[in-house]
Design a protein around this motif. Structure first.
Motif, PDB file in Angstrom:
ATOM      1  N   ILE A   1      19.940  41.143  51.383  1.00 15.43           N
ATOM      2  CA  ILE A   1      21.370  41.948  50.967  1.00 15.43           C
ATOM      3  C   ILE A   1      22.012  42.242  52.215  1.00 15.43           C
ATOM      4  O   ILE A   1      23.296  42.179  52.365  1.00 15.43           O
ATOM      5  CB  ILE A   1      20.925  42.932  50.055  1.00 15.43           C
ATOM      6  N   ILE A   2      21.525  42.682  53.140  1.00 16.49           N
ATOM      7  CA  ILE A   2      22.130  42.990  54.562  1.00 16.49           C
ATOM      8  C   ILE A   2      22.967  41.649  54.949  1.00 16.49           C
ATOM      9  O   ILE A   2      23.991  41.790  55.438  1.00 16.49           O
ATOM     10  CB  ILE A   2      21.122  43.621  55.556  1.00 16.49           C
TER      11      ILE A   2
ATOM     12  N   ASP B   1      31.015  48.745  46.668  1.00 19.87           N
ATOM     13  CA  ASP B   1      31.440  47.154  46.329  1.00 19.87           C
ATOM     14  C   ASP B   1      30.840  46.293  46.906  1.00 19.87           C
ATOM     15  O   ASP B   1      30.465  45.369  46.405  1.00 19.87           O
ATOM     16  CB  ASP B   1      33.056  47.454  46.160  1.00 19.87           C
ATOM     17  N   ILE B   2      30.921  46.233  48.346  1.00 15.38           N
ATOM     18  CA  ILE B   2      30.658  45.420  49.024  1.00 15.38           C
ATOM     19  C   ILE B   2      29.171  44.944  48.936  1.00 15.38           C
ATOM     20  O   ILE B   2      28.264  43.954  48.699  1.00 15.38           O
ATOM     21  CB  ILE B   2      31.055  45.377  50.486  1.00 15.38           C
ATOM     22  N   VAL B   3      28.333  46.079  48.996  1.00 18.35           N
ATOM     23  CA  VAL B   3      26.932  46.065  48.808  1.00 18.35           C
ATOM     24  C   VAL B   3      26.577  45.634  47.152  1.00 18.35           C
ATOM     25  O   VAL B   3      25.391  44.787  47.081  1.00 18.35           O
ATOM     26  CB  VAL B   3      26.125  47.514  48.802  1.00 18.35           C
ATOM     27  N   THR B   4      27.231  46.072  46.268  1.00 16.73           N
ATOM     28  CA  THR B   4      27.197  45.503  45.181  1.00 16.73           C
ATOM     29  C   THR B   4      26.960  44.102  44.822  1.00 16.73           C
ATOM     30  O   THR B   4      26.340  43.161  44.280  1.00 16.73           O
ATOM     31  CB  THR B   4      27.691  45.945  43.974  1.00 16.73           C
ATOM     32  N   ARG B   5      28.349  43.554  45.683  1.00 16.39           N
ATOM     33  CA  ARG B   5      28.591  41.937  45.680  1.00 16.39           C
ATOM     34  C   ARG B   5      27.390  41.398  46.340  1.00 16.39           C
ATOM     35  O   ARG B   5      27.024  40.398  45.754  1.00 16.39           O
ATOM     36  CB  ARG B   5      29.831  41.464  46.177  1.00 16.39           C
ATOM     37  N   ALA B   6      27.265  41.776  47.586  1.00 16.07           N
ATOM     38  CA  ALA B   6      26.003  41.398  48.421  1.00 16.07           C
ATOM     39  C   ALA B   6      24.700  41.062  47.534  1.00 16.07           C
ATOM     40  O   ALA B   6      24.080  40.136  47.622  1.00 16.07           O
ATOM     41  CB  ALA B   6      25.834  42.173  49.612  1.00 16.07           C
ATOM     42  N   LYS B   7      24.313  42.147  46.693  1.00 23.82           N
ATOM     43  CA  LYS B   7      23.095  42.302  46.147  1.00 23.82           C
ATOM     44  C   LYS B   7      22.995  41.366  45.214  1.00 23.82           C
ATOM     45  O   LYS B   7      22.116  40.608  44.889  1.00 23.82           O
ATOM     46  CB  LYS B   7      22.959  43.657  45.438  1.00 23.82           C
ATOM     47  N   ALA B   8      24.264  41.097  44.170  1.00 25.67           N
ATOM     48  CA  ALA B   8      24.335  39.929  43.516  1.00 25.67           C
ATOM     49  C   ALA B   8      24.164  38.681  44.060  1.00 25.67           C
ATOM     50  O   ALA B   8      23.476  37.769  43.240  1.00 25.67           O
ATOM     51  CB  ALA B   8      25.484  40.002  42.601  1.00 25.67           C
ATOM     52  N   LEU B   9      24.753  38.287  44.967  1.00 26.17           N
ATOM     53  CA  LEU B   9      24.796  37.035  45.695  1.00 26.17           C
ATOM     54  C   LEU B   9      23.268  36.799  46.143  1.00 26.17           C
ATOM     55  O   LEU B   9      22.809  35.654  45.946  1.00 26.17           O
ATOM     56  CB  LEU B   9      25.611  36.979  46.817  1.00 26.17           C
ATOM     57  N   ALA B  10      22.511  37.836  46.739  1.00 23.10           N
ATOM     58  CA  ALA B  10      21.133  37.609  47.287  1.00 23.10           C
ATOM     59  C   ALA B  10      20.232  37.370  46.213  1.00 23.10           C
ATOM     60  O   ALA B  10      19.516  36.310  46.086  1.00 23.10           O
ATOM     61  CB  ALA B  10      20.926  38.821  48.034  1.00 23.10           C
ATOM     62  N   LYS B  11      20.575  38.184  44.863  1.00 27.99           N
ATOM     63  CA  LYS B  11      19.359  38.109  44.088  1.00 27.99           C
ATOM     64  C   LYS B  11      19.803  36.690  43.364  1.00 27.99           C
ATOM     65  O   LYS B  11      18.818  36.055  43.060  1.00 27.99           O
ATOM     66  CB  LYS B  11      19.704  39.038  43.027  1.00 27.99           C
ATOM     67  N   SER B  12      20.978  36.109  43.257  1.00 25.11           N
ATOM     68  CA  SER B  12      21.295  34.974  42.690  1.00 25.11           C
ATOM     69  C   SER B  12      20.540  33.729  43.360  1.00 25.11           C
ATOM     70  O   SER B  12      19.990  32.771  42.941  1.00 25.11           O
ATOM     71  CB  SER B  12      22.729  34.593  42.597  1.00 25.11           C
ATOM     72  N   ALA B  13      20.662  33.729  44.700  1.00 27.09           N
ATOM     73  CA  ALA B  13      20.306  32.798  45.758  1.00 27.09           C
ATOM     74  C   ALA B  13      18.499  32.704  45.592  1.00 27.09           C
ATOM     75  O   ALA B  13      18.054  31.692  45.294  1.00 27.09           O
ATOM     76  CB  ALA B  13      20.704  33.005  47.048  1.00 27.09           C
ATOM     77  N   ALA B  14      17.942  33.925  45.591  1.00 24.46           N
ATOM     78  CA  ALA B  14      16.571  33.983  45.329  1.00 24.46           C
ATOM     79  C   ALA B  14      16.011  33.535  43.823  1.00 24.46           C
ATOM     80  O   ALA B  14      15.127  32.769  44.026  1.00 24.46           O
ATOM     81  CB  ALA B  14      16.099  35.425  45.611  1.00 24.46           C
ATOM     82  N   LEU B  15      16.755  33.787  42.866  1.00 21.05           N
ATOM     83  CA  LEU B  15      16.440  33.175  41.439  1.00 21.05           C
ATOM     84  C   LEU B  15      16.541  31.736  41.465  1.00 21.05           C
ATOM     85  O   LEU B  15      16.032  31.055  40.837  1.00 21.05           O
ATOM     86  CB  LEU B  15      17.350  34.000  40.549  1.00 21.05           C
ATOM     87  N   LEU B  16      17.651  31.285  42.109  1.00 21.88           N
ATOM     88  CA  LEU B  16      17.860  29.932  42.110  1.00 21.88           C
ATOM     89  C   LEU B  16      16.574  29.003  42.810  1.00 21.88           C
ATOM     90  O   LEU B  16      16.183  28.162  42.323  1.00 21.88           O
ATOM     91  CB  LEU B  16      19.227  29.462  42.797  1.00 21.88           C
ATOM     92  N   GLY B  17      16.206  29.875  43.736  1.00 22.56           N
ATOM     93  CA  GLY B  17      15.076  29.208  44.483  1.00 22.56           C
ATOM     94  C   GLY B  17      13.748  29.209  43.564  1.00 22.56           C
ATOM     95  O   GLY B  17      12.813  28.461  43.803  1.00 22.56           O
TER      96      GLY B  17
ATOM     97  N   TYR C   1      14.909  42.747  44.236  1.00 23.31           N
ATOM     98  CA  TYR C   1      16.455  42.725  44.440  1.00 23.31           C
ATOM     99  C   TYR C   1      17.041  44.109  43.643  1.00 23.31           C
ATOM    100  O   TYR C   1      18.083  44.911  44.529  1.00 23.31           O
ATOM    101  CB  TYR C   1      17.307  41.694  44.268  1.00 23.31           C
ATOM    102  N   ASP C   2      16.467  44.200  42.494  1.00 29.03           N
ATOM    103  CA  ASP C   2      17.238  45.282  41.682  1.00 29.03           C
ATOM    104  C   ASP C   2      16.739  46.610  42.237  1.00 29.03           C
ATOM    105  O   ASP C   2      17.417  47.449  42.212  1.00 29.03           O
ATOM    106  CB  ASP C   2      16.792  45.286  40.330  1.00 29.03           C
ATOM    107  N   SER C   3      15.643  46.720  43.091  1.00 33.13           N
ATOM    108  CA  SER C   3      15.016  48.005  43.486  1.00 33.13           C
ATOM    109  C   SER C   3      15.750  48.489  44.785  1.00 33.13           C
ATOM    110  O   SER C   3      15.549  49.780  45.146  1.00 33.13           O
ATOM    111  CB  SER C   3      13.618  47.845  43.748  1.00 33.13           C
ATOM    112  N   VAL C   4      16.478  47.508  45.394  1.00 32.04           N
ATOM    113  CA  VAL C   4      17.324  47.978  46.442  1.00 32.04           C
ATOM    114  C   VAL C   4      18.572  48.777  46.313  1.00 32.04           C
ATOM    115  O   VAL C   4      19.344  48.502  45.463  1.00 32.04           O
ATOM    116  CB  VAL C   4      17.602  46.709  47.350  1.00 32.04           C
ATOM    117  N   SER C   5      18.786  50.062  46.851  1.00 31.23           N
ATOM    118  CA  SER C   5      19.772  50.863  46.430  1.00 31.23           C
ATOM    119  C   SER C   5      20.922  50.456  47.519  1.00 31.23           C
ATOM    120  O   SER C   5      20.702  50.216  48.653  1.00 31.23           O
ATOM    121  CB  SER C   5      19.469  52.213  46.450  1.00 31.23           C
TER     122      SER C   5
END
Length: 439
Positions: free
Chosen positions: A299-300, A349-365, A397-401
């Motif tokens: 996410i970072i 807002d940026i963190v929320t978007r980043a979290k969604a992108l990181a989670k999507s990439a991980a789940l695609l894997g 990923y959901d657990s990261v605040s």
């Protein structure tokens, strides 16, 4: 007298019980239904693909087996967490890279040619990989051929002289290629600047001075089942597969579970390689980020990527290192941009978007990757958390605040960065002139 290992392997490799395929003349039949006008052809309305189901079992020898059910082909990989360059002793420098090329070589009464021909005859594609923290040996094959090739993953090496000579040459060629690649050189430089060039994670993977004794001693201690993870895709019956693994690898070295690599303290120094012929400056700043959570680091990294089109993020789960990279002919302004990205705490807002992108990439894997990529994701997740599954990955990923991510940026913005630069550095400021921006 041949050992049990040799007997089992030779029997497994040389015994071929391919069912004969015969094509007979089709007989006329009035029993053909309208839904199957031509018997033997695939159904015109096949059932939909089933969701992947993952299972994890740890054997008494310390090997963890993880498998999933949905992949159309089988990739079976064996990951050794103590076989990366960070586990080399001073006498084993370069051995991790050399051992990458020693897999699928002569051993247990089998020649390199026979091993490779067996893989080829069964349509299997072998692969090996190594980095600072681990090494992986594996192959991808059709589901009906994959299981019988299992013993080849952990064939005890006989360290034949010609094999060792060849792997040294292969390692030297890869090291030379790395040295001529700008980004590979920059990566080596930033780790050395961050942790010190002679520390476990600061030294380069691409050592070319491995000795025969060092190669053998490293493989003997690092390529063992205890603590390793065997990941397999396209496995219908996990319990039966586990039994096949126990049988196929029954003679492989068990060894001791690898001790965690010693932490390399972050020192925040600088590396500069002046090469004006490159025509631009390639610049990286790095910081000690949080350890122990790949999800947080992902996410970072996405926050960095969203913050500037000119800057790319990089994170290392093994060390917690967070890097920012850019390249430009204007070294001063490029460095300013890097500093700005790190010292600007991202908005919610940026963190929320980043979290969604990181989670999507991980789940695609997990759910949409090819067989080999999926096996790699399975192994890395099990090594980190001991479990694997779509729900487990999503939960990480959901657990990261938002607060955790913003706190990480605040900490980085108040610390001294390491810096590495390669290329035309005439306009790139020195690290000492920018540290005042981080406080």
């Amino acid at each position: 007298m041949a050992s049990n290992t040799t007997t089992k392997l030779v029997r497994s490799i040389l015994s071929r019980h391919h069912a004969a395929t015969t094509t007979g003349r089709r007989e006329f039949s009035a029993m053909v239904t309208t839904s199957e006008e031509f018997p033997g052809l695939p159904a015109t309305s096949p059932s939909g693909a089933s969701a992947s189901k993952a299972s994890v079992t740890t054997l008494s020898n310390g090997l963890t087996v993880v498998s999933e059910t949905a992949a159309a082909t089988s990739t079976i990989s064996l990951t050794f967490p103590g076989a990366g360059s960070s586990s080399e002793s001073s006498s084993e420098s370069g051995a991790a890279l050399a051992n990458k090329y020693l897999s699928f070589k002569s051993g247990a009464g089998l020649s390199s040619a026979l091993i490779l021909r067996t893989l080829e005859n069964d349509g299997a594609t072998p692969f090996t990989a190594v980095d600072k923290s681990s090494a992986t040996v594996g192959y991808t094959a059709s589901k009906d051929k994959a299981l019988r090739l299992l013993p080849l993953l952990a064939t005890p090496s006989s360290f034949e002289k010609w094999d060792v000579v060849q792997v040294k040459k292969s390692a030297a060629l890869e090291s030379d290629a790395s040295a001529s690649d700008v980004l590979s050189t920059l990566s080596d430089s930033i780790f050395a600047a961050s942790y010190g060039a002679y520390t476990p994670f600061g030294k380069s993977l691409y050592g070319s001075s491995a000795t025969s004794a060092g190669i053998e001693s490293f493989r003997t201690k690092a390529y063992v089942l205890n603590g390793a993870v065997l990941a397999a895709t396209g496995i219908d019956d996990h319990e039966s597969f586990v039994k096949a693994v126990e049988e196929g690898l029954s003679e492989a070295a068990v060894g001791d579970a690898p001790a965690p690599s010693a932490d390399s303290a972050f020192i925040g120094s600088e590396s500069r390689i002046y090469s004006p012929s490159i025509g631009a400056a390639h610049i990286t700043l790095a910081f000690q980020g949080p350890k122990g959570s790949k999800a947080l680091l992902d996410i970072i990294e996405q926050c960095i990527n969203l913050s500037s089109e000119a800057v790319s993020g990089y994170t290392s789960p093994a060390t917690g290192l967070v890097g920012v990279y850019t390249s430009s002919t204007e070294g001063s302004s490029a460095t300013d941009e890097l500093c700005s990205v790190v010292t600007s705490v991202p908005s919610a807002d940026i963190v929320t978007r980043a979290k969604a992108l990181a989670k999507s990439a991980a789940l695609l894997g997990v759910d949409g990757a090819d067989s080999k990529t999926l096996a790699g994701a399975m192994a890395s997740t099990v090594l980190e958390s001991g479990s694997f599954g779509y729900a487990e990955v999503a939960a990480a990923y959901d657990s990261v605040s938002v607060d955790q991510v913003q706190a990480a940026f605040t900490a980085m913005g108040a610390s001294t960065p390491s810096m590495a630069a390669v290329g035309d550095l005439s306009s790139v400021p020195y690290q000492g002139s920018i540290v005042g921006r981080f406080s």
